[in-house]
Write a protein that holds these residues in place. Structure first.
Motif, PDB file in Angstrom:
ATOM      1  N   LEU A   1       0.833  -1.207   0.000  1.00  0.00           N
ATOM      2  CA  LEU A   1       0.000   0.000   0.000  1.00  0.00           C
ATOM      3  C   LEU A   1       0.864   1.253   0.000  1.00  0.00           C
ATOM      4  N   GLY A   2       1.944   1.228   0.811  1.00  0.00           N
ATOM      5  CA  GLY A   2       2.846   2.370   0.855  1.00  0.00           C
ATOM      6  C   GLY A   2       3.567   2.601  -0.458  1.00  0.00           C
ATOM      7  N   ILE A   3       3.989   1.530  -1.098  1.00  0.00           N
ATOM      8  CA  ILE A   3       4.677   1.650  -2.382  1.00  0.00           C
ATOM      9  C   ILE A   3       3.771   2.329  -3.415  1.00  0.00           C
ATOM     10  N   MET A   4       2.508   1.915  -3.456  1.00  0.00           N
ATOM     11  CA  MET A   4       1.596   2.420  -4.481  1.00  0.00           C
ATOM     12  C   MET A   4       0.936   3.754  -4.133  1.00  0.00           C
ATOM     13  N   GLY A   5       1.022   4.171  -2.867  1.00  0.00           N
ATOM     14  CA  GLY A   5       0.357   5.421  -2.480  1.00  0.00           C
ATOM     15  C   GLY A   5      -1.122   5.237  -2.240  1.00  0.00           C
ATOM     16  N   SER A   6      -1.492   4.106  -1.695  1.00  0.00           N
ATOM     17  CA  SER A   6      -2.895   3.795  -1.405  1.00  0.00           C
ATOM     18  C   SER A   6      -3.104   3.647   0.100  1.00  0.00           C
ATOM     19  N   PRO A   7      -4.293   3.931   0.595  1.00  0.00           N
ATOM     20  CA  PRO A   7      -5.475   4.382  -0.165  1.00  0.00           C
ATOM     21  C   PRO A   7      -5.445   5.889  -0.458  1.00  0.00           C
ATOM     22  N   ASP A   8      -6.106   6.254  -1.549  1.00  0.00           N
ATOM     23  CA  ASP A   8      -6.261   7.663  -1.926  1.00  0.00           C
ATOM     24  C   ASP A   8      -7.752   7.918  -2.175  1.00  0.00           C
ATOM     25  N   PRO A   9      -8.561   7.936  -1.092  1.00  0.00           N
ATOM     26  CA  PRO A   9     -10.019   7.994  -1.259  1.00  0.00           C
ATOM     27  C   PRO A   9     -10.524   9.296  -1.856  1.00  0.00           C
ATOM     28  N   GLU A  10      -9.798  10.386  -1.644  1.00  0.00           N
ATOM     29  CA  GLU A  10     -10.301  11.686  -2.085  1.00  0.00           C
ATOM     30  C   GLU A  10     -10.005  11.956  -3.556  1.00  0.00           C
ATOM     31  N   TYR A  11      -8.780  11.653  -3.990  1.00  0.00           N
ATOM     32  CA  TYR A  11      -8.371  12.023  -5.344  1.00  0.00           C
ATOM     33  C   TYR A  11      -8.228  10.824  -6.296  1.00  0.00           C
ATOM     34  N   GLY A  12      -7.906   9.663  -5.765  1.00  0.00           N
ATOM     35  CA  GLY A  12      -7.748   8.483  -6.601  1.00  0.00           C
ATOM     36  C   GLY A  12      -6.589   8.568  -7.575  1.00  0.00           C
ATOM     37  N   ARG A  13      -5.543   9.316  -7.224  1.00  0.00           N
ATOM     38  CA  ARG A  13      -4.417   9.503  -8.144  1.00  0.00           C
ATOM     39  C   ARG A  13      -3.130   8.817  -7.663  1.00  0.00           C
ATOM     40  N   GLN A  14      -3.081   8.412  -6.411  1.00  0.00           N
ATOM     41  CA  GLN A  14      -1.917   7.727  -5.841  1.00  0.00           C
ATOM     42  C   GLN A  14      -0.631   8.546  -5.973  1.00  0.00           C
ATOM     43  N   LEU A  15      -0.751   9.839  -5.778  1.00  0.00           N
ATOM     44  CA  LEU A  15       0.415  10.708  -5.947  1.00  0.00           C
ATOM     45  C   LEU A  15       1.471  10.506  -4.872  1.00  0.00           C
ATOM     46  N   ASN A  16       1.129   9.865  -3.775  1.00  0.00           N
ATOM     47  CA  ASN A  16       2.122   9.585  -2.736  1.00  0.00           C
ATOM     48  C   ASN A  16       2.882   8.290  -2.987  1.00  0.00           C
ATOM     49  N   GLY A  17       2.655   7.662  -4.126  1.00  0.00           N
ATOM     50  CA  GLY A  17       3.349   6.417  -4.412  1.00  0.00           C
ATOM     51  C   GLY A  17       3.571   6.227  -5.896  1.00  0.00           C
ATOM     52  N   MET A  18       3.870   4.998  -6.277  1.00  0.00           N
ATOM     53  CA  MET A  18       4.210   4.679  -7.663  1.00  0.00           C
ATOM     54  C   MET A  18       2.989   4.373  -8.516  1.00  0.00           C
ATOM     55  N   GLY A  19       1.817   4.268  -7.915  1.00  0.00           N
ATOM     56  CA  GLY A  19       0.611   3.975  -8.676  1.00  0.00           C
ATOM     57  C   GLY A  19       0.231   5.118  -9.588  1.00  0.00           C
ATOM     58  N   GLY A  20      -0.606   4.813 -10.589  1.00  0.00           N
ATOM     59  CA  GLY A  20      -0.990   5.819 -11.566  1.00  0.00           C
ATOM     60  C   GLY A  20      -2.472   6.123 -11.595  1.00  0.00           C
ATOM     61  N   GLY A  21      -3.211   5.676 -10.577  1.00  0.00           N
ATOM     62  CA  GLY A  21      -4.622   6.024 -10.492  1.00  0.00           C
ATOM     63  C   GLY A  21      -5.546   5.149 -11.319  1.00  0.00           C
ATOM     64  N   ILE A  22      -5.009   4.156 -12.021  1.00  0.00           N
ATOM     65  CA  ILE A  22      -5.838   3.193 -12.749  1.00  0.00           C
ATOM     66  C   ILE A  22      -5.296   1.792 -12.449  1.00  0.00           C
ATOM     67  N   SER A  23      -6.147   0.780 -12.616  1.00  0.00           N
ATOM     68  CA  SER A  23      -5.780  -0.567 -12.173  1.00  0.00           C
ATOM     69  C   SER A  23      -4.553  -1.117 -12.892  1.00  0.00           C
ATOM     70  N   SER A  24      -4.354  -0.756 -14.171  1.00  0.00           N
ATOM     71  CA  SER A  24      -3.216  -1.296 -14.915  1.00  0.00           C
ATOM     72  C   SER A  24      -1.885  -0.700 -14.464  1.00  0.00           C
TER      73      SER A  24
END
Length: 401
Positions: free
Chosen positions: A57-80
């Protein structure tokens, strides 16, 4: 484990965890097919995998309930772009079976803290062998200019082979990913061909190819926008990953499905989730788990371009409740298998096409065209499912969690 960190990095204690994992963690960021993900060496993670979830969760920047962009991690806001693969050495019993490496795929929630281990990712599976060789986890079997790595996926308990070009100038073969050989829909340019083959892919999650017992099911659904109950046909197929296939021509009778595919009429998504959940029960799966089964809308080829390009099936897939911009590769492979199952929605959808391409099925999805193949034994058992992918190394270093 500290010695595995790149020069200039040091262990930084994390006040929210007493985990034995270093922070940052050694990691690679790789593209496989039309997905990108973080690849981790299992030896760098805690032996107690109950500690893994908070790290992921920390790596990806989740959870991001308000914005859904995962800007605090490596995620890109979409499942892929919210995916992780943990790759490690095979067990002694796996080695005896010819397994070179084992891996676990993790789908990380975006707005919530969900961590899903129930399925596999076909796109990222294409880079497991490359990462394993890069990390020295396994030695590939080299034949001429190509090498094959046989991996064991712990999510589905299935074997996956990847074959890719390697350098011939060294005693230690190095995967070559930049050869201008193949292009895939959704990715610019050409790169080396990676052949991805799922061995005995049926029953990846449920233990059987047709977990509902029949190629065609009838579900009673209450549309989310109101109105009377509807009978919806679907096929529940489990090959590489369990997937629910529904017919575009059925849905258009009571849903603005064309508008939904174009990006409007979001309420349609709620009805599709109702269908998916009902089908999950038919398959013996948890209807609350959005990652499995997935759902895909199939349509017969209907344009002149479809016919000129010899398209067999037009497909739109959802992942984690969101319409996907490219077909998830395990869904595409499952559709390729399903197209060979008489009376299934996929089989029905490709009856207008030529479908004579040596067992290959050509799918058109929002990102372009992909050919998927399935090989069957004489008794009807699925021997393998395969597809061509490309991949690229994007980053090697360390990731904070």
């Amino acid at each position: 484990m500290q010695n595995n960190l790149p020069l200039g990095y040091r262990h930084i204690s994390n006040s929210i965890s007493d985990s034995t994992a270093p922070n940052p963690l050694p990691a690679s960021f790789l593209r496989g097919g039309t997905s990108k993900g973080i690849f981790l060496n299992k030896s760098d993670l805690p032996a107690d995998n109950s500690q893994w979830d908070r790290i992921f969760l920390g790596i990806m920047g989740s959870p991001d309930p308000e914005y859904g962009r995962q800007l605090n991690g490596m995620g890109g806001g979409i499942s892929s772009l919210s995916k992780i693969c943990v790759v490690g050495a095979p067990t002694p019993s796996q080695k005896e079976r010819g397994i070179d490496v084992e891996y676990t795929f993790i789908q990380v929630g975006i707005r919530d803290s969900s961590i899903d281990y129930s399925g596999n990712c076909g796109n990222l599976s294409s880079m497991i062998g490359v990462f394993a060789v890069d990390q020295g986890i396994s030695t590939p079997r080299v034949s001429g200019t190509h090498a094959t790595v046989r991996s064991f996926n712990t999510n589905t308990l299935k074997v996956v082979d990847t074959t890719f070009p390697v350098s011939s100038s060294s005693d230690s073969p190095v995967p070559l990913l930049e050869n201008p050989e193949t292009s895939i829909a959704g990715v610019p340019g050409k790169a080396s061909t990676i052949l991805l083959e799922f061995i005995d892919p049926a029953g990846a999650r449920t233990g059987t190819l047709l977990p509902s017992g029949t190629p065609l099911n009838h579900l009673t659904i209450l549309p989310s926008h109101g109105g009377d109950k509807r009978i919806v046909r679907c096929s529940c197929v489990d090959a590489t990953n369990p997937t629910v296939f529904v017919s575009y021509s059925d849905l258009i009778e009571f849903l603005p499905i064309a508008e939904y595919i174009e990006g409007s009429a979001p309420i349609v998504g709620e009805t599709l989730e109702n269908i998916r959940s009902a089908a999950a029960v038919k398959m013996g799966l948890d209807p609350a788990a959005q990652a499995q089964p997935k759902i895909a809308i199939l349509r017969a080829p209907y344009t002149e371009e479809d016919r000129s390009q010899q398209v067999d099936i037009v497909i739109h897939a959802l992942s984690m409740g969101v319409l996907h911009k490219a077909v998830p590769m395990t869904v595409g492979l499952c559709a390729g298998v399903a197209a060979n199952i008489r009376d299934s929605i996929a089989w029905e959808s490709c009856q207008q096409s030529s479908k004579n391409k040596a067992g290959m099925v050509r799918l058109r999805h929002p990102g372009g065209i992909v050919d998927v193949g399935a090989a069957f034994a004489q008794d009807g058992e699925v021997k393998s499912a395969k597809v061509v992918r490309t991949g690229r190394r994007l980053m090697s270093g360390a990731v904070w969690w």
